[in-house]
Design a protein around this motif. Structure first.
Motif, short mmCIF file in Angstrom:
data_model
loop_
_atom_site.label_atom_id
_atom_site.label_comp_id
_atom_site.label_asym_id
_atom_site.label_seq_id
_atom_site.Cartn_x
_atom_site.Cartn_y
_atom_site.Cartn_z
N LEU A 14 -2.17 -60.66 -2.80
CA LEU A 14 -2.83 -61.95 -3.02
C LEU A 14 -4.28 -61.73 -3.48
O LEU A 14 -4.75 -62.40 -4.41
CB LEU A 14 -2.79 -62.79 -1.74
N MET A 15 -4.96 -60.80 -2.87
CA MET A 15 -6.33 -60.50 -3.27
C MET A 15 -6.40 -60.06 -4.73
O MET A 15 -7.26 -60.52 -5.49
CB MET A 15 -6.91 -59.40 -2.36
N PRO A 27 -4.59 -67.44 -9.04
CA PRO A 27 -3.86 -68.51 -8.34
C PRO A 27 -4.76 -69.69 -8.02
O PRO A 27 -5.98 -69.54 -7.88
CB PRO A 27 -3.36 -67.83 -7.07
N SER A 28 -4.14 -70.84 -7.88
CA SER A 28 -4.89 -72.05 -7.50
C SER A 28 -5.26 -71.97 -6.01
O SER A 28 -4.67 -71.20 -5.25
CB SER A 28 -4.04 -73.29 -7.74
N PHE A 29 -6.23 -72.78 -5.61
CA PHE A 29 -6.60 -72.82 -4.20
C PHE A 29 -5.43 -73.30 -3.35
O PHE A 29 -5.24 -72.84 -2.22
CB PHE A 29 -7.83 -73.71 -3.98
N THR A 30 -4.63 -74.21 -3.88
CA THR A 30 -3.45 -74.69 -3.16
C THR A 30 -2.49 -73.54 -2.90
O THR A 30 -1.99 -73.36 -1.79
CB THR A 30 -2.76 -75.82 -3.94
N TYR A 31 -2.23 -72.74 -3.92
CA TYR A 31 -1.33 -71.59 -3.78
C TYR A 31 -1.89 -70.61 -2.75
O TYR A 31 -1.14 -70.12 -1.88
CB TYR A 31 -1.15 -70.90 -5.13
N ILE A 32 -3.18 -70.32 -2.83
CA ILE A 32 -3.81 -69.39 -1.88
C ILE A 32 -3.66 -69.91 -0.46
O ILE A 32 -3.27 -69.17 0.45
CB ILE A 32 -5.30 -69.16 -2.23
#
Length: 75
Positions: A14-15, A27-32
């Motif tokens: 993810l990082m 990635p979007s903030f929602t995805y994160i």
């Protein structure tokens, strides 16, 4: 950056997605948020406060230098 020893492979992936050079590939903030919530629930479930009687919880006033106080939080 190399993967820190205490970092899971999943978190490191993810990082790395967040470090993409092109912003459109990140990635979007929602995805994160969704990925972090999923990781937290799988590896460390939330504490169920309904199972325990917590009549007093520490309350900290971040705008003063006073010590945390005990505040009755029973419902």
């Amino acid at each position: 950056m190399d993967k820190p020893q205490i970092c899971s492979d999943e978190m490191y992936e993810l990082m790395q997605k967040c470090w993409k050079e092109k912003p459109a590939e990140r990635p979007s903030f929602t995805y994160i948020r969704e990925q972090l919530e999923r990781m937290m629930l799988r590896h460390c479930p939330y504490l169920d406060m309904g199972d325990t009687n917590y009549s007093h919880a520490p309350c900290c006033d971040t705008e003063s230098d006073e010590e945390p106080s005990q505040e009755n939080t029973a419902l």
